[in-house]
Design an enzyme around this catalytic site. Structure first.
Site, PDB file in Angstrom:
ATOM      1  N   GLU A  63       0.045  -1.049   5.613  1.00 25.61           N
ATOM      2  CA  GLU A  63       1.135  -0.625   6.490  1.00 25.61           C
ATOM      3  C   GLU A  63       1.072   0.852   6.834  1.00 25.61           C
ATOM      4  OE1 GLU A  63       5.213   0.719   7.702  1.00 25.61           O
ATOM      5  OE2 GLU A  63       4.073   1.399   5.965  1.00 25.61           O
ATOM      6  N   ASP A 114       0.831  -1.214   0.000  1.00 31.53           N
ATOM      7  CA  ASP A 114       0.000   0.000   0.000  1.00 31.53           C
ATOM      8  C   ASP A 114       0.861   1.258   0.000  1.00 31.53           C
ATOM      9  OD1 ASP A 114       0.823  -0.647   2.669  1.00 31.53           O
ATOM     10  OD2 ASP A 114      -0.720   0.699   3.471  1.00 31.53           O
TER      11      ASP A 114
END
Lengths: 356, 356
Positions: free
Chosen positions: B127, B71
């Site tokens: 994350e 991400d």
């Protein structure tokens, strides 16, 4: 609603409270006040926006302005008015600030047909919001003659005791700057919030000036009223702003107040955002002396800022004198003691009819 | 989009960057990664949510995890990827943090079919946002066996140099209370912002601890990252909150960090809002020593907090090692040098093929 000026001032206060008039919504109440005044043929009535002026023109040696604003702060589940007969307290939005004062003015208008000094009654709009909407300010600019007088009484709640003059107010932003960095490597940045420590240290060392003017002890104050800074939870902030409010005694000018604040925060970036002058008590003019004597001689200094400073700027000495405890203005449980309303009306009438 | 694992890692990085994958929108990129790995019959591929795991099962004496998140932080007009051939810099959201690392992992997956140590490659979601969405955390809870290893490499941008361990982080709110009053009568209240002066004074006197651990000098930090207080421009504020962030070296536990902060701000109301442990460098295990030697011997301490602490909590020594300068992570002009990508890939391959 039709206002009944033949009834008592307490009932009239109730009627005024029940005409909702949050700032910018004063048309209904101004219409009602104008309609109630127009039949009184001893008064010349004029209107500017939602500000209504009624004057006697008796050629007296002295003229006094009595002024009260018609607007209120926003509703807070505190309408309609509610009279508690047991405690003698009238509750409701605007009851204290300042429809009780307006009611007293309307009763004076209706009942003192030949006052010993010429009277100018000003019922005005837009006092509770930004100065640009203030009806007294607009009137002073468009028709300054209507405000010409030897003395002015502003019916601000003052516990039915004269509060003289008012303190000025100045707001400034004291800003610190730094350099952003990730908070995991904070030594690569400069923390602007940490720099504010010195600003607050100075505020904590501040000692208030308390000058005595015309026998009244004023009391200044310098305070942070807001602070904000921060970018994100992991970033060293590069800016912090402290909003300070300086309340200054009326022996100090706006320029003097600004100079004081700039020197106080020397070394920091100071931006003045807002400022209004104080008003000297001006109790040495004959009309003021006579009025104070008529209401019992007690005078307190006014610490808050009020529109008396607008009269002061026009060269008209002015005092605050109105029913209600100012501590309850703008509160949800705003209220006014019936006794204050009756006393104010009686004392104003006695003063305006003395010697007749 | 179909990822081409036979091309070079730079082109692959570009392809990954062009699959927008802001946190909570990782399905497309996880699908593409899974589809690219499934045909590789030397790997066992599994998936949990949008986290994809690929493992060799060669029965080697050692196992290493290499992990990278899929991400990115939110878009900021920085897509699609743009390769500047002249400067050798690849620009675009996620290029540095950390799709270049993901590309290196995919190239290793495709080309190192018989590594000298068993490999577990973890491509994970979530994350950049709250820990509850972190794919590595979820995997560790649901399938801890998949993370069992002798050593772990997290491909966080670290200038293609090993950064060992990580510092912990703790956030706390330091709160002062006062009493409201009108600012025209400020002495009737207690100013909560002024009370913060002492909080900032202590922060200004703070001296950072810099412990040396395994030969690496860490560097702590204690900072205000946000401050807010204030009711209105004419009210003495009754509350002020300073949000502080303490970054602590990995020789200190979360409990130790909290105790330090509470003692530091003794006398004030302290509420810990967030905390994550650091990770000791753990460079004394054989796999770590061999890896560091393979990549040239240089090791720096990691000041920021990273998911290496999750490995540390699982008992797996871990280091950060990835292409890109971490200073450009989360920036609008995020970018990664082509040379970093190539070097990381080469060094990992050399290490995993040594002795074969």
């Amino acid at each position: 609603m039709t206002l009944d000026l033949t009834g008592d001032a307490v009932t009239l206060t109730q009627q005024l409270v029940d005409i909702e008039s949050v700032s910018r919504n004063e048309q209904a109440i101004a219409d009602a006040v104008e309609a109630a005044l127009l039949p009184l043929d001893h008064l010349r009535v004029s209107r500017l926006g939602n500000t209504v002026v009624a004057r006697t023109e008796l050629g007296r040696g002295e003229r006094v302005v009595i002024a009260g604003h018609l607007d209120t702060v926003p509703l807070n589940h505190n309408l309609p008015a509610r009279l508690d007969a047991e405690t003698g307290i009238l509750h409701g939005l605007g009851s204290c600030d300042m429809k009780a004062g307006d009611a007293v003015m309307l009763r004076i208008a209706a009942t003192v047909r030949e006052p010993n000094r010429d009277l100018t009654l000003v019922f005005y709009e837009g006092e509770e919001i930004e100065g640009e909407f203030n009806g007294l300010r607009m009137l002073g600019e468009s028709d300054p003659d209507l405000l010409t007088a030897d003395f002015a009484i502003l019916m601000e709640p003052s516990d039915a005791v004269v509060e003289a003059g008012c303190q000025g107010t100045l707001r400034a932003e004291v800003r610190t700057n730094g350099e952003r960095a990730h908070s995991a490597r904070s030594w690569k940045g400069v923390n602007a919030i940490h720099k504010v420590g010195e600003v607050l240290d100075r505020l904590n060392r501040y000692e208030a000036r308390r000058p005595v003017i015309d026998g009244l002890e004023y009391h200044e104050g310098l305070n942070a009223v807001a602070i904000h800074g921060g970018v994100a939870g992991n970033v060293i902030p590069d800016e912090c702003v402290v909003e300070v409010n300086y309340r200054f005694a009326p022996d100090r000018s706006q320029a003097g107040a600004e100079q004081f604040v700039r020197e106080f925060f020397e070394g920091f970036d100071v931006a003045v955002t807002d400022s209004a002058p104080g008003a000297l008590p001006g109790l040495d003019v004959p009309a003021a002396k006579a009025f104070i004597e008529a209401v019992g001689g007690e005078v307190n200094p006014k610490f808050g800022w009020t529109d008396v400073s607008r009269f002061s700027a026009l060269g008209v000495p002015a005092v605050n004198f109105g029913p209600g405890d100012p501590m309850f203005a703008h509160k949800q449980d705003e209220h006014v003691p019936v006794e204050h309303i009756e006393r104010c009306e009686q004392q104003l009438r006695d003063w305006l009819e003395a010697g007749l």
